[in-house]
Structures are given as C-alpha cells and as structure tokens.
Design an enzyme around this catalytic site. Sequence first.
Site, PDB file in Angstrom:
ATOM      1  N   SER A 194       0.852  -1.195   0.000  1.00 13.79           N
ATOM      2  CA  SER A 194       0.000   0.000   0.000  1.00 13.79           C
ATOM      3  C   SER A 194       0.885   1.240   0.000  1.00 13.79           C
ATOM      4  CB  SER A 194      -0.885  -0.027   1.251  1.00 13.79           C
ATOM      5  OG  SER A 194      -1.607   1.171   1.352  1.00 13.79           O
ATOM      6  N   GLY A 195       0.513   2.235  -0.811  1.00 11.49           N
ATOM      7  CA  GLY A 195       1.350   3.425  -0.956  1.00 11.49           C
ATOM      8  C   GLY A 195       1.415   4.314   0.271  1.00 11.49           C
ATOM      9  N   THR A 232     -10.154   3.219 -14.607  1.00  9.71           N
ATOM     10  CA  THR A 232      -9.180   4.136 -15.206  1.00  9.71           C
ATOM     11  C   THR A 232      -7.939   4.250 -14.324  1.00  9.71           C
ATOM     12  OG1 THR A 232     -10.952   5.330 -16.289  1.00  9.71           O
ATOM     13  CG2 THR A 232      -8.859   6.507 -16.046  1.00  9.71           C
ATOM     14  N   CYS A 320      -8.117   0.970  11.693  1.00  9.89           N
ATOM     15  CA  CYS A 320      -9.375   0.423  11.186  1.00  9.89           C
ATOM     16  C   CYS A 320     -10.234  -0.115  12.317  1.00  9.89           C
ATOM     17  CB  CYS A 320      -9.107  -0.701  10.204  1.00  9.89           C
ATOM     18  SG  CYS A 320      -7.996  -0.181   8.923  1.00  9.89           S
TER      19      CYS A 320
HETATM   20  N1  PLP Z   1      -2.748  -4.627   5.967  1.00 13.00           N
HETATM   21  C1  PLP Z   1      -2.095  -4.097   7.000  1.00 13.00           C
HETATM   22  C2  PLP Z   1      -1.128  -4.933   7.763  1.00 13.00           C
HETATM   23  C3  PLP Z   1      -2.318  -2.759   7.353  1.00 13.00           C
HETATM   24  O1  PLP Z   1      -1.666  -2.244   8.398  1.00 13.00           O
HETATM   25  C4  PLP Z   1      -3.244  -1.997   6.609  1.00 13.00           C
HETATM   26  C5  PLP Z   1      -3.575  -0.626   6.992  1.00 13.00           C
HETATM   27  O2  PLP Z   1      -3.530  -0.262   8.160  1.00 13.00           O
HETATM   28  C6  PLP Z   1      -3.888  -2.610   5.517  1.00 13.00           C
HETATM   29  C7  PLP Z   1      -3.616  -3.922   5.221  1.00 13.00           C
HETATM   30  C8  PLP Z   1      -4.869  -1.862   4.674  1.00 13.00           C
HETATM   31  O3  PLP Z   1      -4.205  -0.963   3.814  1.00 13.00           O
HETATM   32  P1  PLP Z   1      -5.013   0.247   3.145  1.00 13.00           P
HETATM   33  O4  PLP Z   1      -5.214   1.263   4.214  1.00 13.00           O
HETATM   34  O5  PLP Z   1      -4.115   0.731   2.055  1.00 13.00           O
HETATM   35  O6  PLP Z   1      -6.273  -0.310   2.637  1.00 13.00           O
END
Ligand code: PLP
Length: 378
Positions: A194-195, A232, A320
């Site tokens: 993830s960027g 896109t 999250c």
């Molecule tokens: N996987 C892990 C271990 C993460 O820490 C996170 C984000 O906190 C993600 C996946 C999800 O990434 P994104 O926020 O780019 O959806």
Amino acid sequence: MIYFDNSATTACLPEAARLAEQYMLEGYFNPAAAYAPAVRLEKDVSRAREAISAQLGAHANELFFTSCGTESNNTALLGGLGAMRGKGRVIVSAVEHPSVYEAAVFLREQGYDVVFAPVTPEGCLDLEQLAGLLTPETQLVSCMHVNNETGAVNDIAAVRALMKRVSPNALLHVDGVQAFMKLDPVPCDLYSVSGHKLHAPKGVGALYIRSGVRVRPYLIGGGQESGMRSGTTNVPSIMAFSAAVADYAEHRTEYNSNMLAVKKRLYSDLSSLRDVRLNGPEPEKSAPHILNMSFMGVRGEVLLNALSEKGLMVSTGSACAAHKRGRNRILNAMGITGERQDGAIRFSFSHYNTEAEADTAAQMIADQVALLRRFRRR
Ligand code: PLP
C-alpha cells in the site's frame, strides 16, 4: 506535534505530492487513449511498475496496481480462491488485518473450511500449530509479513517450506503492507502493498501475483491492468507511489536504522517507568517502526486522548479497529487480556521522527500516566 502513528498512515513525501500534482494538472490524460500525450503516460506507468516490482524482486508483469492494501488483500483471497475449483481449507493467521480477517470470515460464510492459525505470545504465527493445520486439501494460506499492531515479523520462508511438504498446491498470500521496503522481499505467490504507509498518497496500492498463479479479477470492466483490475488508471498516485519507493530505496539503510533508533530510545525511556509491559517481540527482533506497550492501571484510549491534547499522536491499535468497541483481537490472540490489554498503546515511526522526539514523548507519557494513575486510585 509529534506524530507516532505512521502505521496508520504517513505524511506524503513532498516530491511525491508535487509529482502527483503535476500529473493531475498537466498529465491528466487517460493512458488508455490513443493520442501521443496519453501514450507517454502509459510509458510512465510502465516505468513505475518496473521500479516498484524490482523492489519486490519481481518482474513488472507480476505487479498490478490497486486502490489500496485492502483491495490487494481482498483480491488475493477472494480472487485467488475464485480461480480454483471446489471449496477447501483456507488458513489465515489469527492476527491478520481486518482486510484479510474479514475476507476470511466472508469465505467461511461461502462454505470454505476457514481456520484461524494461532500465534505465539509474541504475536508471530505459531509454526508448529500451522504444521498441524495444513492438509492436502488446503487451498490458500494467508500470513502477514509484519503485524501492524506489534511489529512482529513472520518467518515466511518457514511457512512456505511447511506448505511445500503438506499442501504443495496451496497459494501463499502475504500481506506486506507494513513490511514493504522495511524488510527484504519474501518468496510467496501473492504479496500486498500500500502506498500511503510509505509516504505516497492514499488511494494506491499493488498486488504482486507470481507468474503462473491464477487470480480471478475483482473489478471487471475496461480491462486495465492486463484485465486484472479494471478502472481508469490512477496515474498521479501511481507516479507518486513510484517516487516515494525510489526515495525509500535510495535511503533505505538510513531510514530503517533511524526508525529503529527512535523505537529503541522510546522503549528504553519508557522501560524505566513502573508497571509497563512490552507487547510483541523485543525491539531488535521486530520491524523497525512499530512498538506496542501497556501502561498498567491506565485505559489506553484515555491516555491516547490526554497525549493528543499535549500534541503527541499515537493509537491503541489498528486505525481500522479504532472505532470498534470491545476487545482487541490481536492482543487477545497473543494471550494479552485484562488490564494489560486495556492499557496498550501502539507507537509507530517514520524516518521523519527523531530520538529527541522520543525523549519528549516519553516525558509526556510519564507525566500523563502518573496523573491518570493518581485519578484512578481515588
Ligand atoms: N494490511 C495491513 C497490515 C495494514 O496495516 C493496513 C492498513 O492499516 C492494511 C492492510 C490496509 O491498507 P489500506 O489502508 O491501504 O487499505
């Protein structure tokens, strides 16, 4: 402000932000279009794909851009299994990010035999227990490279070796969102990145799919990303992602040792306080940017708010899960419960942080913990 929440997200690298702006204002064409400026963009995206895949030790045609780590993880699990026949066993470590964990729960509802593999008290996948769970019917194993709450690092090569013996046809997916660029690449079939965890803008990620592995596309439409991910192309964010990766690659040793120094300094400062516990492996044995500690007798969210008022940004766990009430699934899986779970705080660093910030933060934490403990005793 002191920002110690870099596992939630990082500040965008100024050069990456400027590059994204340039592509938004001037290079705004759809790279699928046929005129020359659009074709040039397509070449730029190809260069970005080459540069990022090289950091994974992969070929450019094995890297597919997505919108985030969540999409990469969802695609790996749902798309990887979607391309297989039958509904067999799926093994997912108990401490996965919700984008893997909840996808596994969904798969269970769809009839797959989903098992959550236990972890050690330090939060690493328990390899002995994994060996007992693997079966010839296993279709996919998903194990994160670095845990986002504790910094625990999994031995992916060992997972792969176990799988080769018992479940040679199963896919190995690794969530590398917290590990990409911080740790060396690992051998697997699918790897998510993830960027925005690496100083690129939010809204861009990638999934490595080893050549020969079949994955059913998750988004269907115009056939972008070789048909793997329609929609896109997000040129500004992809170019910024590539710039952030290039910067990290150039300064990798310095950035990683800088973060580790900050982490060790904060750990050593906080270890002198009374009634604190480390959650996860010792600082030297975990990822350089994540430290999780419990302050006994204090509620994590109360401490977090008190520290935020003083200008120190930390978290009690995954962003999250920050708004979900109740128990912390990750710490629970490690056997960390009660007062120790309630008092847990995650500190996560970037190369922008300094050891002086660690000292200032430790002093703020010491003051607030003492204050909150006094209130609690009354
Ligand atoms: N996987 C892990 C271990 C993460 O820490 C996170 C984000 O906190 C993600 C996946 C999800 O990434 P994104 O926020 O780019 O959806």
